[in-house]
Scaffold this motif. Structure first.
Motif, mmCIF file in Angstrom:
data_model
loop_
_atom_site.group_PDB
_atom_site.id
_atom_site.type_symbol
_atom_site.label_atom_id
_atom_site.label_comp_id
_atom_site.label_asym_id
_atom_site.label_seq_id
_atom_site.Cartn_x
_atom_site.Cartn_y
_atom_site.Cartn_z
ATOM 1 N N SER A 2 -42.221 12.913 -1.114
ATOM 2 C CA SER A 2 -43.511 13.167 -0.493
ATOM 3 C C SER A 2 -43.522 12.603 0.930
ATOM 4 O O SER A 2 -42.978 11.545 1.198
ATOM 5 C CB SER A 2 -44.579 12.552 -1.388
ATOM 6 O OG SER A 2 -45.564 11.976 -0.681
ATOM 7 N N ALA A 83 -33.689 11.974 -15.235
ATOM 8 C CA ALA A 83 -34.840 11.192 -14.752
ATOM 9 C C ALA A 83 -34.831 9.806 -15.390
ATOM 10 O O ALA A 83 -35.117 8.804 -14.717
ATOM 11 C CB ALA A 83 -36.144 11.933 -15.058
ATOM 12 N N VAL A 88 -34.276 11.183 -8.839
ATOM 13 C CA VAL A 88 -35.440 11.978 -8.437
ATOM 14 C C VAL A 88 -35.107 13.428 -8.789
ATOM 15 O O VAL A 88 -34.125 13.982 -8.291
ATOM 16 C CB VAL A 88 -35.731 11.856 -6.931
ATOM 17 C CG1 VAL A 88 -36.911 12.741 -6.543
ATOM 18 C CG2 VAL A 88 -35.989 10.403 -6.564
ATOM 19 N N SER A 90 -36.143 17.517 -9.446
ATOM 20 C CA SER A 90 -36.982 18.676 -9.143
ATOM 21 C C SER A 90 -36.696 19.732 -10.199
ATOM 22 O O SER A 90 -35.555 19.857 -10.647
ATOM 23 C CB SER A 90 -36.584 19.165 -7.746
ATOM 24 O OG SER A 90 -36.911 20.512 -7.552
ATOM 25 N N LEU A 103 -42.434 18.087 -15.751
ATOM 26 C CA LEU A 103 -43.113 16.899 -15.227
ATOM 27 C C LEU A 103 -43.265 15.856 -16.329
ATOM 28 O O LEU A 103 -43.056 14.656 -16.106
ATOM 29 C CB LEU A 103 -44.473 17.277 -14.631
ATOM 30 C CG LEU A 103 -44.405 18.194 -13.397
ATOM 31 C CD1 LEU A 103 -45.818 18.560 -12.915
ATOM 32 C CD2 LEU A 103 -43.627 17.559 -12.247
ATOM 33 N N GLY A 106 -40.219 13.893 -16.725
ATOM 34 C CA GLY A 106 -39.849 12.961 -15.656
ATOM 35 C C GLY A 106 -39.577 13.583 -14.300
ATOM 36 O O GLY A 106 -39.255 12.863 -13.350
ATOM 37 N N GLN A 108 -40.303 15.049 -10.620
ATOM 38 C CA GLN A 108 -41.307 14.639 -9.623
ATOM 39 C C GLN A 108 -41.605 15.737 -8.617
ATOM 40 O O GLN A 108 -42.461 15.573 -7.749
ATOM 41 C CB GLN A 108 -40.805 13.409 -8.862
ATOM 42 C CG GLN A 108 -40.588 12.203 -9.754
ATOM 43 C CD GLN A 108 -40.019 11.021 -8.976
ATOM 44 O OE1 GLN A 108 -40.417 10.752 -7.845
ATOM 45 N NE2 GLN A 108 -39.083 10.319 -9.567
ATOM 46 N N SER A 129 -51.121 16.761 -11.165
ATOM 47 C CA SER A 129 -50.063 15.744 -11.256
ATOM 48 C C SER A 129 -49.909 15.075 -9.891
ATOM 49 O O SER A 129 -50.648 15.384 -8.953
ATOM 50 C CB SER A 129 -48.741 16.429 -11.631
ATOM 51 O OG SER A 129 -48.223 17.122 -10.499
ATOM 52 N N ASP A 130 -48.922 14.191 -9.790
ATOM 53 C CA ASP A 130 -48.602 13.598 -8.483
ATOM 54 C C ASP A 130 -47.399 14.278 -7.858
ATOM 55 O O ASP A 130 -46.822 13.776 -6.889
ATOM 56 C CB ASP A 130 -48.244 12.108 -8.651
ATOM 57 C CG ASP A 130 -49.421 11.298 -9.116
ATOM 58 O OD1 ASP A 130 -50.562 11.685 -8.785
ATOM 59 O OD2 ASP A 130 -49.198 10.294 -9.816
ATOM 60 N N ALA A 131 -46.976 15.400 -8.415
ATOM 61 C CA ALA A 131 -45.709 16.012 -8.003
ATOM 62 C C ALA A 131 -45.800 16.628 -6.609
ATOM 63 O O ALA A 131 -46.862 17.063 -6.165
ATOM 64 C CB ALA A 131 -45.307 17.092 -9.004
ATOM 65 N N SER A 132 -44.635 16.682 -5.948
ATOM 66 C CA SER A 132 -44.512 17.482 -4.737
ATOM 67 C C SER A 132 -44.255 18.932 -5.145
ATOM 68 O O SER A 132 -43.852 19.211 -6.278
ATOM 69 C CB SER A 132 -43.351 16.979 -3.880
ATOM 70 O OG SER A 132 -43.631 15.680 -3.409
ATOM 71 N N ARG A 180 -47.977 16.850 0.063
ATOM 72 C CA ARG A 180 -47.021 17.024 -1.035
ATOM 73 C C ARG A 180 -46.354 18.406 -1.024
ATOM 74 O O ARG A 180 -45.666 18.769 -1.971
ATOM 75 C CB ARG A 180 -47.752 16.819 -2.376
ATOM 76 C CG ARG A 180 -48.161 15.377 -2.592
ATOM 77 C CD ARG A 180 -48.275 15.077 -4.072
ATOM 78 N NE ARG A 180 -49.641 15.042 -4.530
ATOM 79 C CZ ARG A 180 -50.110 15.755 -5.564
ATOM 80 N NH1 ARG A 180 -49.326 16.593 -6.206
ATOM 81 N NH2 ARG A 180 -51.353 15.646 -5.932
#
Ligand code: PMM
Length: 285
Positions: A2, A83, A88, A90, A103, A106, A108, A129-132, A180
Motif C-alpha cells: 500500500s 502467507a 506478502v 497477491s 484474503l 492470508g 493482502q 478488507s484492508d487489501a490493496s 490502496r
C-alpha cells in the motif's frame, strides 16, 4: 504494497509470478500442485521477490475458464502456506469468491485483470478488507479478447487511459481507498503488439490517473514478435534479455511494481538502476 499518492517511485517492487495452472502460456503445468507452487514461491522469495502473485486461471488468449471450485482448490492452499511463512501474497483472480477466500487465507492484495468488470462484487470484497487492489485494463475474457483490439478513433493510449479511469471510478465508488489501488495497462490483453509498445512509450499518461502503476510484460508475445526471425516469434523461454532491457527502462521511469517470472534477472536490473541513481559523479577521488 500500500502506498500514498504516488510520485515517481525510488524503489520499484518485484511481484513474482506463481501460476498454479495447467495451461498458462509460459509456465503452465510446471507449478500445478500445491507442493510445486509453494516451493516455486519460496524460490522466488529467495531471489528477492517483494510479493508473490498466485493465480489459478490462465488468461492466455483462447483459454477457457476453470470452474470456481477448481480455481479455489488451486490457489487457496498455496496462499495459506506462503502467507503463513510470512510472504506478502497477491491473488490473481477475477472472481469475488476466490478473492474472499484468498484474503481469508492470508493474501493482502487482489490482482484483478478485469478491473472489476468480470465480477463487480469483487470490489465489495476488497472494500470490506484492508487489501490493496490491482485494476488492469481489460475488455473481454481470454476466449474473446482477440475480437476487441480496435482502439479507433482515439488510439490505444487515450482509450486505455479513459477505460482504466472508468474502472478506477468504480473501484473508488465501491469504497476502496485510492491509496490502496494500483493501475496496470494490461499488456497483451486485447492488444496487438504495436498497442503494447505505444502504451509502454506513454506509460506516464496513466500516472495522471493518480495511482501507482504495475506492469506485466514478462515473456509476453509482443516480445516474441519484436524478436521474430522470418516471421517466427522468438520462443517464450528466449525472451528474457529483452524483458530485462524493458524492466530497466520502466524502473528508470518510476513504475512502482513489475510482475515477472524471472525475479533474479529483474533484481539485477533494479540493482543497476539503483547504483546509477545513487552514484554521485566526482565523489570519489
Ligand atoms: N498478465 C497475466 C496474468 N495476470 N496481472 C496483471 N496485473 N498484469 C498482467 O499483465 C498480467 C496479470 C498473464 O501472464 P502470465 O500467464 O505470465 O501470468
Amino acid at each position: 504494497m500500500s502506498q500514498g499518492v504516488p510520485s515517481v517511485a525510488r524503489v520499484t517492487r518485484v511481484m513474482g509470478i506463481v501460476n498454479v495452472t495447467p495451461d498458462s502460456f509460459s509456465d503452465g503445468g510446471r507449478w500445478d500442485t500445491t507442493e510445486a507452487a509453494v516451493a516455486h514461491g519460496r524460490e522466488l522469495l529467495a531471489q528477492g521477490a517483494d510479493v508473490l502473485d498466485i493465480g489459478g486461471e490462465s488468461t492466455r488468449p483462447g483459454a477457457t475458464r476453470p470452474v470456481v471450485a477448481e480455481e479455489l482448490d488451486r490457489v487457496v492452499p498455496v496462499i495459506r502456506e506462503l502467507a503463513a511463512g510470512g510472504a506478502v501474497v497477491s491473488v490473481d483472480t477475477m472472481r469475488a469468491e476466490v478473492a474472499a477466500a484468498a484474503l481469508a487465507a492470508g493474501a493482502q492484495i487482489v490482482n484483478d485483470v478485469s478491473g472489476g468488470l468480470a465480477d463487480p462484487r469483487i470490489l465489495d470484497v476488497v472494500a470490506d478488507s484492508d487489501a490493496s487492489y490491482v485494476a488492469m485494463h481489460w475488455r473481454a475474457h481470454a476466449d474473446r479478447m482477440r475480437d476487441f483490439t480496435d482502439y479507433s478513433p482515439d488510439g490505444v493510449v487515450a482509450a486505455v487511459r479513459r477505460e482504466l479511469g472508468e474502472r478506477l471510478d468504480a473501484v473508488l465508488a465501491a469504497g476502496v481507498p485510492r491509496e490502496r489501488v494500483f493501475l496496470d495497462p494490461g499488456l497483451g490483453f486485447a492488444k496487438q503488439p504495436r498497442h503494447n509498445w505505444e502504451l509502454l512509450a506513454a506509460i506516464d499518461v496513466l500516472r495522471e490517473l493518480g495511482c501507482p502503476l504495475l506492469v506485466g510484460a514478462s515473456r509476453k508475445s509482443f516480445l516474441g514478435s519484436l524478436l521474430a526471425v522470418d516471421g517466427s516469434p522468438r520462443p517464450v523461454d528466449q525472451r528474457e534479455h529483452a524483458h530485462v532491457a524493458l524492466v530497466t527502462v520502466l524502473a528508470v521511469r518510476g513504475v512502482e511494481v513489475l510482475r515477472v517470472h524471472d525475479v533474479r534477472a529483474t533484481r539485477d536490473a533494479l540493482a543497476v538502476v539503483a547504483a546509477l541513481r545513487d552514484a554521485t559523479p566526482g565523489e570519489t577521488a
